[in-house]
Enzyme design. Structure first.
Site, short mmCIF file in Angstrom:
data_model
loop_
_atom_site.label_atom_id
_atom_site.label_comp_id
_atom_site.label_asym_id
_atom_site.label_seq_id
_atom_site.Cartn_x
_atom_site.Cartn_y
_atom_site.Cartn_z
N ASP A 196 0.85 -1.19 0.00
CA ASP A 196 0.00 0.00 0.00
C ASP A 196 0.89 1.23 0.00
OD1 ASP A 196 -2.32 1.70 0.26
OD2 ASP A 196 -3.34 0.03 1.24
N GLY A 222 4.04 1.37 -2.43
CA GLY A 222 3.95 1.64 -3.86
C GLY A 222 2.53 1.91 -4.31
N ASP A 223 2.38 2.03 -5.61
CA ASP A 223 1.12 2.35 -6.28
C ASP A 223 0.80 1.21 -7.23
OD1 ASP A 223 -0.93 3.30 -7.86
OD2 ASP A 223 0.02 5.22 -8.31
N ARG A 239 -12.03 -5.32 -3.12
CA ARG A 239 -12.79 -4.09 -3.38
C ARG A 239 -11.93 -3.04 -4.10
NH1 ARG A 239 -15.08 -3.29 2.66
NH2 ARG A 239 -12.90 -3.79 3.04
N HIS A 242 -13.81 -2.82 -8.68
CA HIS A 242 -15.10 -2.17 -8.96
C HIS A 242 -14.98 -0.65 -9.11
CE1 HIS A 242 -16.33 -1.67 -4.41
NE2 HIS A 242 -15.16 -1.15 -4.66
#
Length: 332
Positions: A196, A222-223, A239, A242
Site C-alpha cells: 500500500d 507503492g502504487d 474491493r 469495482h
C-alpha cells in the site's frame, strides 16, 4: 395490506429516514453515552446538547428498527446492532455510518445529474473526484480508510479457500491488514506481504503488531497502478476492481500474473451483479460505485473476460458474507 404495491414504493422512498436516524445517533455518540449510564432521552439530551423531545422520538424510532431496545421509563440500551456503532467495538461500523450519513448521503442527492451527464455525483457534489477530495480532506480520508479496514467477509475467505499449498500471500492495497491477518491467523504456515502507500503502511505496522503478526508480515510501499510485488503465490484484490475501468483492471491483473509464482492465483473479492430479476447487494453497490467514482460491479462473465485479457482464466467463484464473492483466477 402491507404487501401492496403502494406499501412497497413507500418502503423504498422512506429508507433514508432510517439511515439518517442511525447516522444522527452515531454522530451524537449515543452508543458511548448509553454505555456510560445515560439511558433516558433527558439524560442523553443533556450530555449531547440536544432537544429532548426530538431526541426521544429518534430513539423510539431506532428502538423499532432494532438498533436500541427499552424505553424512556426503564432506560434505553444497545442491541447487538447498536453495539457496532461504538468507536471501540470490534468490527466497529462507526466510520462507515458517519461517511454514509454525510459525504455519501449528500452525493446521492445528485444521482439525477449523474444519470443525465455521466459525471460521478460525488464530483458534482464536492467539486472534485473522490480520491483527490480525500487527499485534501484528511478527516474524510480517515473515515474512508476506516470503512475499508474491516469486513464481515474477511474471516470467511480462509474458510472457503484452501491455502495449504501456498507460501506467500500478497495483499494489494491491503490497508491496515484486516483481510491479510484473517488469512494468516487461519494458516500458520503462511507469510504475508502488505502492499500500500507509505502513510497506510505506517498504520498497518501498528495494527499487525496488535494482532501478534509482526514476524509474519513484510511491507512494500507503492502504487498498484504502476507495479506490484513479485513472488506471491496468492494476490488478494479486495474491493479494488469495482472502482476501475476495464482497461485498468486488465493492466492490474496482468501485473499480478507477471509477478506471481508458476502455480499462483489471483483472488478478487467483490460483489457480483446477478442475473436480471435477482436481488443482491451487488446491484446496490453497482450504483454506489457509479455515483462515487464512475465505477461498476460486474457479472461473473465480465470478470472472466477481464481475466482472459490479462492471461488468466476463471477458476472458481466462492460465496462469502454480505453478498461478497472470492473470484479466483489462475494462469491461462
Amino acid at each position: 395490506m402491507n404487501e401492496s404495491p403502494a406499501r412497497r414504493i413507500l418502503d423504498l422512498m422512506i429508507g433514508y429516514w432510517a439511515s439518517q436516524s442511525v447516522y444522527v445517533a452515531t454522530k451524537l455518540n449515543l452508543p458511548e453515552h448509553i454505555e456510560a449510564g445515560h439511558t433516558t432521552s433527558r439524560q442523553l439530551a443533556e450530555v449531547t446538547g440536544s432537544h429532548q423531545r426530538s431526541l426521544y422520538q429518534v430513539m423510539r424510532f431506532l428502538s423499532g428498527l432494532g438498533v436500541l431496545s427499552g424505553d424512556d421509563e426503564t432506560g434505553f440500551s444497545l442491541t447487538p446492532a447498536g453495539e457496532l456503532l461504538k468507536e471501540d467495538a470490534p468490527d466497529s461500523l462507526r466510520d462507515l455510518t458517519l461517511m454514509y450519513g454525510e459525504e455519501f448521503y449528500q452525493t446521492w442527492g445528485n444521482l439525477l445529474h449523474n444519470v443525465r451527464t455521466g459525471q460521478p455525483a460525488f464530483e458534482r457534489t464536492f467539486g472534485a473526484p473522490m480520491y483527490p477530495y480525500f487527499t485534501a480532506n484528511q478527516e474524510s480520508a480517515r473515515r474512508f480508510d476506516g470503512t475499508m479496514a474491516g469486513g464481515a467477509f474477511f474471516e470467511d475467505l480462509p474458510r472457503v479457500l484452501d491455502f495449504s499449498k501456498d507460501t506467500t500471500v500478497v495483499d494489494i492495497a491491503g490497508g491496515t491488514g484486516g483481510l491479510l491477518s484473517e488469512v494468516l491467523k487461519a494458516n500458520p504456515h503462511l507469510r504475508g506481504v502488505l502492499f500500500d502507500q507509505s502513510h497506510v503502511i505506517e498504520a498497518a505496522k501498528g495494527a499487525m503488531a496488535d494482532r501478534g503478526l509482526t514476524d509474519r508480515v513484510s511491507y512494500a510501499e507503492g502504487d498498484y497502478t504502476r507495479s506490484v510485488p513479485d513472488g506471491g503465490d496468492v494476490y488478494l484484490l479486495s474491493r479494488i476492481l469495482h472502482s476501475r475501468t476495464d482497461e485498468s483492471c486488465v493492466e492490474l491483473l496482468g501485473r499480478c500474473r507477471e509477478g506471481m509464482s508458476e502455480d499462483g492465483r489471483v483472488v478478487v473479492l467483490e460483489r457480483t451483479v446477478p442475473p436480471t430479476g435477482e436481488s443482491s447487494l451487488g446491484l446496490w453497490f453497482d450504483v454506489q460505485m457509479m455515483v462515487l467514482v464512475g465505477g461498476t460491479e460486474r457479472s461473473e462473465k465480465e470478470y472472466a473476460e477481464l481475466f482472459e485479457g490479462a492471461g488468466l482464466v476463471l477458476d472458481s467463484v466462492l460465496p462469502l458474507s454480505l453478498d461478497m464473492y472470492a473470484i479466483v483466477a489462475r494462469r491461462a
